[in-house]
Scaffold this motif. Structure first.
Motif, mmCIF file in Angstrom:
data_model
loop_
_atom_site.group_PDB
_atom_site.id
_atom_site.type_symbol
_atom_site.label_atom_id
_atom_site.label_comp_id
_atom_site.label_asym_id
_atom_site.label_seq_id
_atom_site.Cartn_x
_atom_site.Cartn_y
_atom_site.Cartn_z
ATOM 1 N N LYS A 37 0.831 -1.201 0.000
ATOM 2 C CA LYS A 37 0.000 0.000 0.000
ATOM 3 C C LYS A 37 0.871 1.259 0.000
ATOM 4 O O LYS A 37 0.714 2.151 -0.819
ATOM 5 C CB LYS A 37 -0.940 0.022 1.211
ATOM 6 C CG LYS A 37 -1.783 1.290 1.234
ATOM 7 C CD LYS A 37 -2.608 1.415 2.486
ATOM 8 C CE LYS A 37 -3.185 2.817 2.633
ATOM 9 N NZ LYS A 37 -3.834 3.341 1.416
ATOM 10 N N ASP A 79 1.206 3.474 -3.349
ATOM 11 C CA ASP A 79 0.701 4.849 -3.350
ATOM 12 C C ASP A 79 1.803 5.838 -3.687
ATOM 13 O O ASP A 79 1.631 6.736 -4.492
ATOM 14 C CB ASP A 79 0.110 5.209 -1.972
ATOM 15 C CG ASP A 79 -1.228 4.515 -1.729
ATOM 16 O OD1 ASP A 79 -1.806 3.999 -2.707
ATOM 17 O OD2 ASP A 79 -1.686 4.490 -0.564
ATOM 18 N N THR A 116 -5.290 -2.177 1.355
ATOM 19 C CA THR A 116 -4.403 -2.343 0.207
ATOM 20 C C THR A 116 -5.183 -2.777 -1.023
ATOM 21 O O THR A 116 -5.910 -3.774 -0.974
ATOM 22 C CB THR A 116 -3.331 -3.415 0.512
ATOM 23 O OG1 THR A 116 -2.748 -3.127 1.769
ATOM 24 C CG2 THR A 116 -2.245 -3.421 -0.553
#
Ligand code: C2E
Ligand code: MG
Ligand code: MG
Ligand code: MG
Length: 278
Positions: free
Chosen positions: A103, A107, A140
């Motif tokens: 995650k 990102d 996630t």
């Protein structure tokens, strides 16, 4: 005299056996407590796109910081975890931690994390739900993950594997077949399996420089991946010579000490930042 010696040998032998048995027992006891004591950790090894020479993701690799013996690789304790029935708990721990990194790095940097799934975990009836639960808990997105399942594990029960992978695919997870070439894949099933990446086992990529047979095996697997619309990934690349061969063969992705060893998450992140000039 001979009898005497024989006896002694026997005594030595059993003493040795005892030591060994006690050592294994001790290891098992420590392994039982390893999770609650926070002794497991993950290392991350970069995965490169061969053509662009850029990092596309990292593979999460488990380590055990044994208080007695130091950092231990999974090959030596995975079978014991399996035997002790701890594999699912540790597997869940791995997923949770690797998903969090996926995650974060997904990102921030648009790269993915690849997570190894043990045969036991994969065969569990509620495996897909577990993956979904952990993805939800860690917020996630599935697109930031790859799940690595060995060829052997997939072919244990091919019909079931097709079902499980279809459910994962429907949720957007990508799947890599790990250690490809060491198991017994049926091409009929390989065609049916909704997979995304084929990881050519390092025994082939490492011996292909000196073995014409292994070279043609690697080439065949890369071509097979391409004709099935999948990405090929070569594991265990240690030399420039191996890399050059793979380039010529049209292999898409690579991983190995030539590019980078498994490292701590901070080091892994530094590697991406450096590449991106951050
Ligand atoms: P794998 O998934 O096929 O991972 C590749 C192994 O090769 C890793 O060993 C990695 O450190 C090593 N490696 C990478 N590049 C090179 C290279 O250039 N040369 C050489 N000689 N080795 C290289 P590691 O970390 O000891 O893991 C061994 C196996 O243990 C893995 O094989 C995987 O099957 C299993 N494993 C590791 N982490 C996990 C995990 O979190 N869960 C499960 N279920 N299995 C894991
Ligand atoms: Mg793997
Ligand atoms: Mg592998
Ligand atoms: Mg392996």
């Amino acid at each position: 005299r001979a009898k005497e010696e024989g006896k002694n040998n026997f005594a030595f032998f059993t003493e040795d056996m005892n030591k060994k048995a006690i050592e294994i027992l001790n290891t098992k006891n420590r392994l039982h407590k390893a999770l609650e004591r926070g002794e497991f950790l993950l290392r991350y090894q970069p995965i490169y796109n061969i053509e662009s020479n850029l990092i596309v993701g990292f593979e999460a690799l488990l380590r055990w910081e044994d208080p007695e013996k130091g950092l231990i690789s999974p090959a030596s304790f995975m079978p014991i975890l399996e035997e002790l029935g701890l594999i699912r708990e540790v597997g869940a721990w791995v997923m949770e931690n690797a998903f969090r990194k996926a995650k974060e790095w997904g990102d921030k940097y648009g790269i993915y994390v690849s997570v190894n799934i043990s045969p036991r975990q994969f065969a569990e009836r509620n495996f897909v739900n577990k993956v979904l639960d952990i993805a939800e808990k860690t917020e996630t997105e599935s697109s930031k993950l790859v799940l690595e399942i060995t060829e052997t594990s997939l072919m244990k029960n091919p019909e079931e594997s097709v079902k499980t992978l279809k459910r994962l695919k429907a949720k957007g997870f990508r799947v890599a077949v790990d250690d490809f070439g060491t198991g017994y894949s049926s091409l009929a099933y390989l065609k049916k399996l909704p997979i995304d990446i084929i990881k050519v086992d390092m025994t082939f990529t490492q011996s292909m420089v000196n073995s014409e047979v292994d070279r043609s095996i690697v080439k065949t697997v890369i071509d097979l991946a391409r004709s099935l619309g999948l990405d090929s990934l070569a594991e265990g690349i240690e030399t420039k010579e191996q890399l050059e061969m793979l380039k010529v063969m049209g292999c898409k992705l690579a991983q190995g000490y030539l590019f980078g060893k498994p490292v701590k998450d901070e080091e892994a992140e530094a590697l991406i930042r450096k590449e991106k000039g951050l």
